[in-house]
Design a protein around this motif. Structure first.
Motif, PDB file in Angstrom:
ATOM      1  N   PHE A 145      48.651 111.824  -7.781  1.00  0.00           N
ATOM      2  CA  PHE A 145      47.542 110.864  -7.799  1.00  0.00           C
ATOM      3  C   PHE A 145      46.518 111.212  -6.722  1.00  0.00           C
ATOM      4  O   PHE A 145      45.307 111.229  -6.982  1.00  0.00           O
ATOM      5  CB  PHE A 145      48.079 109.448  -7.586  1.00  0.00           C
ATOM      6  CG  PHE A 145      47.079 108.359  -7.864  1.00  0.00           C
ATOM      7  CD1 PHE A 145      47.117 107.648  -9.050  1.00  0.00           C
ATOM      8  CD2 PHE A 145      46.099 108.031  -6.943  1.00  0.00           C
ATOM      9  CE1 PHE A 145      46.199 106.642  -9.321  1.00  0.00           C
ATOM     10  CE2 PHE A 145      45.169 107.039  -7.195  1.00  0.00           C
ATOM     11  CZ  PHE A 145      45.223 106.337  -8.390  1.00  0.00           C
ATOM     12  N   LYS A 146      46.993 111.501  -5.530  1.00  0.00           N
ATOM     13  CA  LYS A 146      46.076 111.805  -4.438  1.00  0.00           C
ATOM     14  C   LYS A 146      45.351 113.121  -4.673  1.00  0.00           C
ATOM     15  O   LYS A 146      44.180 113.270  -4.287  1.00  0.00           O
ATOM     16  CB  LYS A 146      46.830 111.840  -3.112  1.00  0.00           C
ATOM     17  CG  LYS A 146      45.906 111.835  -1.897  1.00  0.00           C
ATOM     18  CD  LYS A 146      46.655 111.522  -0.619  1.00  0.00           C
ATOM     19  CE  LYS A 146      45.664 111.407   0.551  1.00  0.00           C
ATOM     20  NZ  LYS A 146      46.361 111.079   1.821  1.00  0.00           N
ATOM     21  N   ALA A 147      46.012 114.088  -5.327  1.00  0.00           N
ATOM     22  CA  ALA A 147      45.354 115.365  -5.623  1.00  0.00           C
ATOM     23  C   ALA A 147      44.180 115.160  -6.568  1.00  0.00           C
ATOM     24  O   ALA A 147      43.151 115.827  -6.461  1.00  0.00           O
ATOM     25  CB  ALA A 147      46.363 116.332  -6.241  1.00  0.00           C
ATOM     26  N   VAL A 148      44.308 114.223  -7.503  1.00  0.00           N
ATOM     27  CA  VAL A 148      43.267 113.992  -8.501  1.00  0.00           C
ATOM     28  C   VAL A 148      42.144 113.115  -7.960  1.00  0.00           C
ATOM     29  O   VAL A 148      40.966 113.390  -8.172  1.00  0.00           O
ATOM     30  CB  VAL A 148      43.880 113.349  -9.769  1.00  0.00           C
ATOM     31  CG1 VAL A 148      42.787 112.905 -10.737  1.00  0.00           C
ATOM     32  CG2 VAL A 148      44.820 114.331 -10.457  1.00  0.00           C
ATOM     33  N   THR A 149      42.494 112.041  -7.243  1.00  0.00           N
ATOM     34  CA  THR A 149      41.493 111.061  -6.818  1.00  0.00           C
ATOM     35  C   THR A 149      41.069 111.191  -5.357  1.00  0.00           C
ATOM     36  O   THR A 149      40.039 110.635  -4.970  1.00  0.00           O
ATOM     37  CB  THR A 149      42.028 109.626  -7.011  1.00  0.00           C
ATOM     38  OG1 THR A 149      43.136 109.406  -6.113  1.00  0.00           O
ATOM     39  CG2 THR A 149      42.491 109.405  -8.448  1.00  0.00           C
ATOM     40  N   GLY A 150      41.870 111.874  -4.551  1.00  0.00           N
ATOM     41  CA  GLY A 150      41.564 112.000  -3.133  1.00  0.00           C
ATOM     42  C   GLY A 150      42.108 110.870  -2.287  1.00  0.00           C
ATOM     43  O   GLY A 150      42.045 110.930  -1.058  1.00  0.00           O
ATOM     44  N   ILE A 151      42.647 109.822  -2.903  1.00  0.00           N
ATOM     45  CA  ILE A 151      43.155 108.656  -2.174  1.00  0.00           C
ATOM     46  C   ILE A 151      44.473 108.190  -2.796  1.00  0.00           C
ATOM     47  O   ILE A 151      44.860 108.643  -3.882  1.00  0.00           O
ATOM     48  CB  ILE A 151      42.140 107.487  -2.165  1.00  0.00           C
ATOM     49  CG1 ILE A 151      41.650 107.184  -3.587  1.00  0.00           C
ATOM     50  CG2 ILE A 151      40.976 107.787  -1.249  1.00  0.00           C
ATOM     51  CD1 ILE A 151      40.637 106.056  -3.663  1.00  0.00           C
ATOM     52  N   SER A 152      45.148 107.266  -2.121  1.00  0.00           N
ATOM     53  CA  SER A 152      46.421 106.748  -2.627  1.00  0.00           C
ATOM     54  C   SER A 152      46.170 105.761  -3.770  1.00  0.00           C
ATOM     55  O   SER A 152      45.058 105.243  -3.925  1.00  0.00           O
ATOM     56  CB  SER A 152      47.175 106.038  -1.495  1.00  0.00           C
ATOM     57  OG  SER A 152      46.530 104.802  -1.180  1.00  0.00           O
ATOM     58  N   ALA A 207      53.730 106.656 -15.542  1.00  0.00           N
ATOM     59  CA  ALA A 207      53.423 108.085 -15.593  1.00  0.00           C
ATOM     60  C   ALA A 207      54.650 108.940 -15.872  1.00  0.00           C
ATOM     61  O   ALA A 207      54.521 110.144 -16.114  1.00  0.00           O
ATOM     62  CB  ALA A 207      52.776 108.521 -14.282  1.00  0.00           C
ATOM     63  N   GLY A 208      55.823 108.322 -15.834  1.00  0.00           N
ATOM     64  CA  GLY A 208      57.053 109.078 -16.048  1.00  0.00           C
ATOM     65  C   GLY A 208      57.360 110.031 -14.911  1.00  0.00           C
ATOM     66  O   GLY A 208      57.902 111.121 -15.114  1.00  0.00           O
ATOM     67  N   MET A 209      57.003 109.618 -13.666  1.00  0.00           N
ATOM     68  CA  MET A 209      57.207 110.476 -12.506  1.00  0.00           C
ATOM     69  C   MET A 209      58.022 109.744 -11.451  1.00  0.00           C
ATOM     70  O   MET A 209      58.096 108.510 -11.451  1.00  0.00           O
ATOM     71  CB  MET A 209      55.861 110.870 -11.874  1.00  0.00           C
ATOM     72  CG  MET A 209      54.947 111.676 -12.752  1.00  0.00           C
ATOM     73  SD  MET A 209      53.388 112.055 -11.873  1.00  0.00           S
ATOM     74  CE  MET A 209      52.507 112.972 -13.141  1.00  0.00           C
ATOM     75  N   SER A 210      58.608 110.511 -10.549  1.00  0.00           N
ATOM     76  CA  SER A 210      59.223 109.905  -9.380  1.00  0.00           C
ATOM     77  C   SER A 210      58.117 109.342  -8.498  1.00  0.00           C
ATOM     78  O   SER A 210      56.952 109.747  -8.623  1.00  0.00           O
ATOM     79  CB  SER A 210      60.035 110.937  -8.599  1.00  0.00           C
ATOM     80  OG  SER A 210      59.170 111.903  -8.010  1.00  0.00           O
ATOM     81  N   LEU A 211      58.472 108.441  -7.603  1.00  0.00           N
ATOM     82  CA  LEU A 211      57.469 107.820  -6.751  1.00  0.00           C
ATOM     83  C   LEU A 211      56.745 108.854  -5.892  1.00  0.00           C
ATOM     84  O   LEU A 211      55.512 108.845  -5.790  1.00  0.00           O
ATOM     85  CB  LEU A 211      58.122 106.767  -5.853  1.00  0.00           C
ATOM     86  CG  LEU A 211      57.183 105.943  -4.966  1.00  0.00           C
ATOM     87  CD1 LEU A 211      56.161 105.200  -5.820  1.00  0.00           C
ATOM     88  CD2 LEU A 211      57.979 104.965  -4.108  1.00  0.00           C
ATOM     89  N   SER A 212      57.481 109.770  -5.297  1.00  0.00           N
ATOM     90  CA  SER A 212      56.853 110.763  -4.424  1.00  0.00           C
ATOM     91  C   SER A 212      55.975 111.726  -5.213  1.00  0.00           C
ATOM     92  O   SER A 212      54.880 112.096  -4.769  1.00  0.00           O
ATOM     93  CB  SER A 212      57.929 111.546  -3.657  1.00  0.00           C
ATOM     94  OG  SER A 212      58.791 112.220  -4.558  1.00  0.00           O
ATOM     95  N   SER A 213      56.434 112.120  -6.395  1.00  0.00           N
ATOM     96  CA  SER A 213      55.639 113.027  -7.222  1.00  0.00           C
ATOM     97  C   SER A 213      54.361 112.343  -7.702  1.00  0.00           C
ATOM     98  O   SER A 213      53.285 112.945  -7.700  1.00  0.00           O
ATOM     99  CB  SER A 213      56.461 113.500  -8.423  1.00  0.00           C
ATOM    100  OG  SER A 213      55.697 114.349  -9.249  1.00  0.00           O
ATOM    101  N   PHE A 214      54.477 111.080  -8.106  1.00  0.00           N
ATOM    102  CA  PHE A 214      53.302 110.341  -8.572  1.00  0.00           C
ATOM    103  C   PHE A 214      52.274 110.217  -7.457  1.00  0.00           C
ATOM    104  O   PHE A 214      51.079 110.437  -7.677  1.00  0.00           O
ATOM    105  CB  PHE A 214      53.718 108.957  -9.058  1.00  0.00           C
ATOM    106  CG  PHE A 214      52.562 108.080  -9.448  1.00  0.00           C
ATOM    107  CD1 PHE A 214      51.829 108.329 -10.598  1.00  0.00           C
ATOM    108  CD2 PHE A 214      52.191 106.998  -8.651  1.00  0.00           C
ATOM    109  CE1 PHE A 214      50.757 107.534 -10.958  1.00  0.00           C
ATOM    110  CE2 PHE A 214      51.120 106.189  -9.004  1.00  0.00           C
ATOM    111  CZ  PHE A 214      50.407 106.460 -10.160  1.00  0.00           C
ATOM    112  N   TYR A 215      52.718 109.869  -6.269  1.00  0.00           N
ATOM    113  CA  TYR A 215      51.810 109.704  -5.134  1.00  0.00           C
ATOM    114  C   TYR A 215      51.081 111.019  -4.845  1.00  0.00           C
ATOM    115  O   TYR A 215      49.854 111.035  -4.656  1.00  0.00           O
ATOM    116  CB  TYR A 215      52.591 109.248  -3.900  1.00  0.00           C
ATOM    117  CG  TYR A 215      51.722 108.980  -2.697  1.00  0.00           C
ATOM    118  CD1 TYR A 215      51.218 107.708  -2.448  1.00  0.00           C
ATOM    119  CD2 TYR A 215      51.403 110.001  -1.795  1.00  0.00           C
ATOM    120  CE1 TYR A 215      50.409 107.453  -1.339  1.00  0.00           C
ATOM    121  CE2 TYR A 215      50.603 109.762  -0.690  1.00  0.00           C
ATOM    122  CZ  TYR A 215      50.113 108.495  -0.472  1.00  0.00           C
ATOM    123  OH  TYR A 215      49.317 108.255   0.618  1.00  0.00           O
ATOM    124  N   THR A 216      51.824 112.129  -4.837  1.00  0.00           N
ATOM    125  CA  THR A 216      51.222 113.432  -4.552  1.00  0.00           C
ATOM    126  C   THR A 216      50.198 113.813  -5.613  1.00  0.00           C
ATOM    127  O   THR A 216      49.089 114.267  -5.299  1.00  0.00           O
ATOM    128  CB  THR A 216      52.317 114.514  -4.478  1.00  0.00           C
ATOM    129  OG1 THR A 216      53.228 114.183  -3.410  1.00  0.00           O
ATOM    130  CG2 THR A 216      51.708 115.887  -4.215  1.00  0.00           C
TER     131      THR A 216
END
Length: 298
Positions: free
Chosen positions: A224-231, A213-222
């Motif tokens: 991802f969860k905003a879009v799908t609701g889960i980790s 995704a070209g993101m930092s780990l913390s940014s990707f996790y945040t």
């Protein structure tokens, strides 16, 4: 203009019994239920589900989406959700049109001005909206086209584009659907989620997904969860379990075989996680589904 009653009568003519009904159009199917159903974990694939009669409830983690008559729910990517038909009867069955989303067609309809308005922040991968009279008329014309193969072939693709266009005219749906377009700010995240949808049996770690995704780990996790609701790992595990369930229902796989097919190495772990998600062991759950004719809905 065609109204709701017209669409209901047309839909009833194509569905003499309850279940999932395919049509001459590969991207259009019809769901009918003559009674309420219990909540089931299902995979909501990218689609527009237009409720013409009855009521359905869809739960994406802590968010509940209620769709009743003349409303529709839009999902932009595959999402494991809890879903149930809440209102339906023999005399007034639940009727729903499912129109698959084609991101390429969406991209064709999006111009640079619309993309310039795309917000930076991610949004949920699901949204609900109400049909207006113009969308209702479009749906009526789509149903009309099903009566003739020649008409379907000639007009249905144009009507499909018109439906997508009308979705893009509504702000919450525009924000949702624009993220499927290559030049949008959130496309990298959606592309990575799409990759995970297709490669869920692999054991890639979250760090690799963040790199995609070209993101930092913390940014990707945040994000991802905003879009799908889960980790990310919860998402992958639910995809595996829902896909395994489908293999057991549709192809008769036994539990160990289905678990191995979707990426589990230990049958005991598969059975344990399956029971936690679906509330009972695989064999008992599949027997319940087949006995209750729920196979079309899960």
């Amino acid at each position: 203009m065609r109204n709701l009653e017209y669409a209901v009568q047309k839909t009833l003519s194509f569905t003499r019994k309850e279940g999932l009904h395919t049509t001459a159009l590969p991207w259009l199917s019809i769901v009918r239920s003559n009674k309420p159903t219990t909540f089931e974990m299902v995979l909501y694939e990218p689609s527009v589900c237009i409720v013409l009669q009855g009521k359905k409830e869809t739960r994406l983690e802590q968010v509940t989406y209620q769709t009743d008559t003349a409303n529709y729910v839009v999902g932009a990517l595959s999402l494991p959700v809890l879903g149930a038909v809440m209102e339906a009867s023999d005399t007034s069955p639940y009727l729903c049109l499912r129109i698959d989303i084609d991101s390429k067609v969406i991209a064709e309809l999006v111009d640079s001005q619309a993309l310039a308005q795309q917000p930076c922040q991610p949004v949920s991968g699901m949204a609900v909206a109400k049909m207006d009279e113009y969308m209702m008329d479009t749906v009526g014309r789509l149903l009309d086209s099903l009566h003739s193969p020649a008409t379907s072939q000639a007009l249905a693709p144009l009507i499909q584009k018109e439906i997508y266009w009308r979705l893009l005219q509504q702000v919450p749906l525009e924000t949702l659907l624009l993220q499927l377009v290559k030049d949008s700010k959130q496309y990298a995240l959606y592309k990575t989620i799409k990759w995970l949808e297709e490669n869920f049996a692999q054991s890639d770690n979250v760090e690799h997904l963040a790199q995609l995704a070209g993101m930092s780990l913390s940014s990707f996790y945040t994000h991802f969860k905003a879009v799908t609701g889960i980790s990310p790992l919860q998402y992958r595990n639910r995809l595996r379990l829902v896909k395994a369930r489908k293999l057991m229902i549709a192809k008769g796989y036994h539990a160990a075989q289905a678990g191995f097919e979707v990426g589990y190495q230990e049958p005991a772990q598969f059975s344990r996680e399956y029971s936690r998600l679906f509330g009972m062991p695989p064999k008992k759950d599949i027997a319940r589904i087949k006995a209750s004719a729920l196979g079309d809905f899960v």
